[in-house]
Design a protein around this motif. Structure first.
Motif, PDB file in Angstrom:
ATOM      1  N   UNK A   1       0.826  -1.208   0.000  1.00  0.00           N
ATOM      2  CA  UNK A   1       0.000   0.000   0.000  1.00  0.00           C
ATOM      3  C   UNK A   1       0.863   1.263   0.000  1.00  0.00           C
ATOM      4  N   UNK A   2       0.357   2.289  -0.651  1.00  0.00           N
ATOM      5  CA  UNK A   2       1.016   3.597  -0.634  1.00  0.00           C
ATOM      6  C   UNK A   2       0.517   4.405   0.556  1.00  0.00           C
ATOM      7  N   UNK A   3       1.424   5.166   1.156  1.00  0.00           N
ATOM      8  CA  UNK A   3       1.081   6.037   2.281  1.00  0.00           C
ATOM      9  C   UNK A   3       0.993   7.463   1.744  1.00  0.00           C
ATOM     10  N   UNK A   4      -0.220   8.013   1.703  1.00  0.00           N
ATOM     11  CA  UNK A   4      -0.435   9.306   1.053  1.00  0.00           C
ATOM     12  C   UNK A   4      -0.296  10.476   2.030  1.00  0.00           C
ATOM     13  N   UNK A   5       0.765  10.457   2.823  1.00  0.00           N
ATOM     14  CA  UNK A   5       1.040  11.590   3.701  1.00  0.00           C
ATOM     15  C   UNK A   5       1.511  12.772   2.864  1.00  0.00           C
ATOM     16  N   UNK A   6       1.172  14.010   3.287  1.00  0.00           N
ATOM     17  CA  UNK A   6       1.618  15.180   2.525  1.00  0.00           C
ATOM     18  C   UNK A   6       3.131  15.351   2.599  1.00  0.00           C
TER      19      UNK A   6
ATOM     20  N   UNK B   1      -2.402  20.763  -1.939  1.00  0.00           N
ATOM     21  CA  UNK B   1      -3.668  20.227  -1.448  1.00  0.00           C
ATOM     22  C   UNK B   1      -3.895  18.829  -2.002  1.00  0.00           C
ATOM     23  N   UNK B   2      -5.153  18.404  -2.018  1.00  0.00           N
ATOM     24  CA  UNK B   2      -5.470  17.067  -2.500  1.00  0.00           C
ATOM     25  C   UNK B   2      -5.611  17.044  -4.017  1.00  0.00           C
ATOM     26  N   UNK B   3      -5.614  15.835  -4.569  1.00  0.00           N
ATOM     27  CA  UNK B   3      -5.883  15.686  -5.992  1.00  0.00           C
ATOM     28  C   UNK B   3      -4.716  15.111  -6.772  1.00  0.00           C
TER      29      UNK B   3
ATOM     30  N   UNK C   1     -11.581  20.763  -5.823  1.00  0.00           N
ATOM     31  CA  UNK C   1     -11.896  22.185  -5.894  1.00  0.00           C
ATOM     32  C   UNK C   1     -11.104  23.042  -4.902  1.00  0.00           C
ATOM     33  N   UNK C   2     -10.666  22.472  -3.788  1.00  0.00           N
ATOM     34  CA  UNK C   2      -9.973  23.261  -2.773  1.00  0.00           C
ATOM     35  C   UNK C   2      -8.458  23.286  -2.977  1.00  0.00           C
ATOM     36  N   UNK C   3      -7.966  22.606  -3.977  1.00  0.00           N
ATOM     37  CA  UNK C   3      -6.526  22.575  -4.238  1.00  0.00           C
ATOM     38  C   UNK C   3      -6.123  23.678  -5.204  1.00  0.00           C
ATOM     39  N   UNK C   4      -4.865  24.081  -5.102  1.00  0.00           N
ATOM     40  CA  UNK C   4      -4.312  25.083  -6.013  1.00  0.00           C
ATOM     41  C   UNK C   4      -3.038  24.543  -6.645  1.00  0.00           C
ATOM     42  N   UNK C   5      -2.659  25.121  -7.790  1.00  0.00           N
ATOM     43  CA  UNK C   5      -1.440  24.720  -8.484  1.00  0.00           C
ATOM     44  C   UNK C   5      -0.372  25.793  -8.336  1.00  0.00           C
ATOM     45  N   UNK C   6       0.868  25.336  -8.224  1.00  0.00           N
ATOM     46  CA  UNK C   6       2.010  26.256  -8.083  1.00  0.00           C
ATOM     47  C   UNK C   6       2.990  25.948  -9.204  1.00  0.00           C
TER      48      UNK C   6
ATOM     49  N   UNK D   1      -6.267  26.312 -21.835  1.00  0.00           N
ATOM     50  CA  UNK D   1      -7.015  25.215 -21.227  1.00  0.00           C
ATOM     51  C   UNK D   1      -6.917  25.358 -19.713  1.00  0.00           C
ATOM     52  N   UNK D   2      -7.458  24.387 -19.009  1.00  0.00           N
ATOM     53  CA  UNK D   2      -7.352  24.339 -17.546  1.00  0.00           C
ATOM     54  C   UNK D   2      -6.940  22.939 -17.145  1.00  0.00           C
ATOM     55  N   UNK D   3      -5.809  22.837 -16.445  1.00  0.00           N
ATOM     56  CA  UNK D   3      -5.284  21.527 -16.051  1.00  0.00           C
ATOM     57  C   UNK D   3      -6.284  20.806 -15.147  1.00  0.00           C
ATOM     58  N   UNK D   4      -6.531  19.552 -15.468  1.00  0.00           N
ATOM     59  CA  UNK D   4      -7.456  18.740 -14.679  1.00  0.00           C
ATOM     60  C   UNK D   4      -6.774  18.245 -13.411  1.00  0.00           C
ATOM     61  N   UNK D   5      -7.350  18.583 -12.268  1.00  0.00           N
ATOM     62  CA  UNK D   5      -6.904  18.059 -10.971  1.00  0.00           C
ATOM     63  C   UNK D   5      -8.126  17.433 -10.322  1.00  0.00           C
ATOM     64  N   UNK D   6      -8.078  16.119 -10.137  1.00  0.00           N
ATOM     65  CA  UNK D   6      -9.268  15.418  -9.662  1.00  0.00           C
ATOM     66  C   UNK D   6      -8.927  14.429  -8.560  1.00  0.00           C
ATOM     67  N   UNK D   7      -9.984  13.938  -7.936  1.00  0.00           N
ATOM     68  CA  UNK D   7      -9.882  12.941  -6.875  1.00  0.00           C
ATOM     69  C   UNK D   7     -10.783  11.760  -7.215  1.00  0.00           C
TER      70      UNK D   7
END
Length: 248
Positions: free
Chosen positions: A73-78, A94-96, A194-199, A161-167
């Protein structure tokens, strides 16, 4: 005495799998967005032993409880974001996950170490093209900008366009494909993050702690050696028993 063989052998196999996973983690310490992996073990109260001969199978008994690998299993810690200054690098704050389109398959990934291919499309090298709401994103040059909401602008401030970031949906499980790449059964069930941002000009570092990985490697090696010695002892006892019984 066969029970001792199965118990010690299962321990060796378990630790070998641990060593493989730890080595893979260490090898990917610099892979952007890579998530550390861990072996999930399970035990059988009894291992059913069977004999196969000439196409026939017969139950010959049961063994002691043994450990088996149930999953990796992968551990999805930030993890931390690292500034690179490259216009192609993008990190999710954020998430996604980004959506990557290969020739015949789609992937999800946190790895935003992108580049341009020969046709000017934004790609994750070795995986495929980065997907946006309108399809594959084609900046054509390094002179473009990505807004925090994922909107991609060209040098004339025109929206490309707008980069797709999904969950994935809550009841959908991510399936590992290869290092840092994941798939789901149906991408249509994904929901926008929706609550994530791109840098832009930044990548997400892996969440691997090298000190911990090296410590766990040493622990697994010691456990492997202990199981190996136990297997030798059981084998010696079997040989002695067979010799003594034959001499009677």
């Amino acid at each position: 005495m066969l029970r001792g063989f199965y118990t010690a052998a299962s321990g060796m196999l378990m630790q070998q799998r641990n060593l493989n996973v730890f080595s893979n983690n260490i090898a990917n310490v610099k892979t952007p967005g890579f998530k550390v992996e861990r072996v999930v073990s399970t035990t059988f109260e009894q291992a059913l032993l069977t004999r196969q001969e000439a196409g026939n199978t017969a139950v010959i008994g049961s063994g002691d409880p043994i450990k088996m690998v149930e999953d990796v299993a992968s551990v999805f810690d930030p993890s931390l974001l690292e500034e690179t200054g490259r216009p192609f690098d993008v990190a999710i704050n954020g998430e996604g996950y980004f959506t990557i389109q290969s020739e015949d398959k789609q992937f999800l990934t946190r790895n935003g170490n992108f580049d341009l291919d020969a046709e000017g499309y934004l790609v994750l090298p070795g995986a495929g093209r980065v997907m946006g709401e309108r399809g594959e994103i084609q900046p054509k040059s390094s002179n473009f900008m990505i807004a925090p909401d994922g909107t991609v602008y060209d040098s004339k401030n025109k929206v490309l366009d707008k980069i797709t970031v999904s969950l994935p949906a809550k009841d959908v499980k991510l399936e590992k494909f290869s290092n840092g790449l994941y798939t789901v059964e149906d991408f249509e069930t994904n929901v926008p993050a929706e609550e994530s941002t791109l840098v832009q000009g930044t990548t997400e570092r892996s969440n691997i702690d090298l000190n911990r990985e090296y410590t766990m490697v040493m622990e697994a090696q010691r456990a492997f050696q202990a199981c190996s010695e136990a297997l030798k002892i059981v084998d010696a006892m079997n040989q002695k028993s067979a010799t003594q019984i034959a001499s009677i």
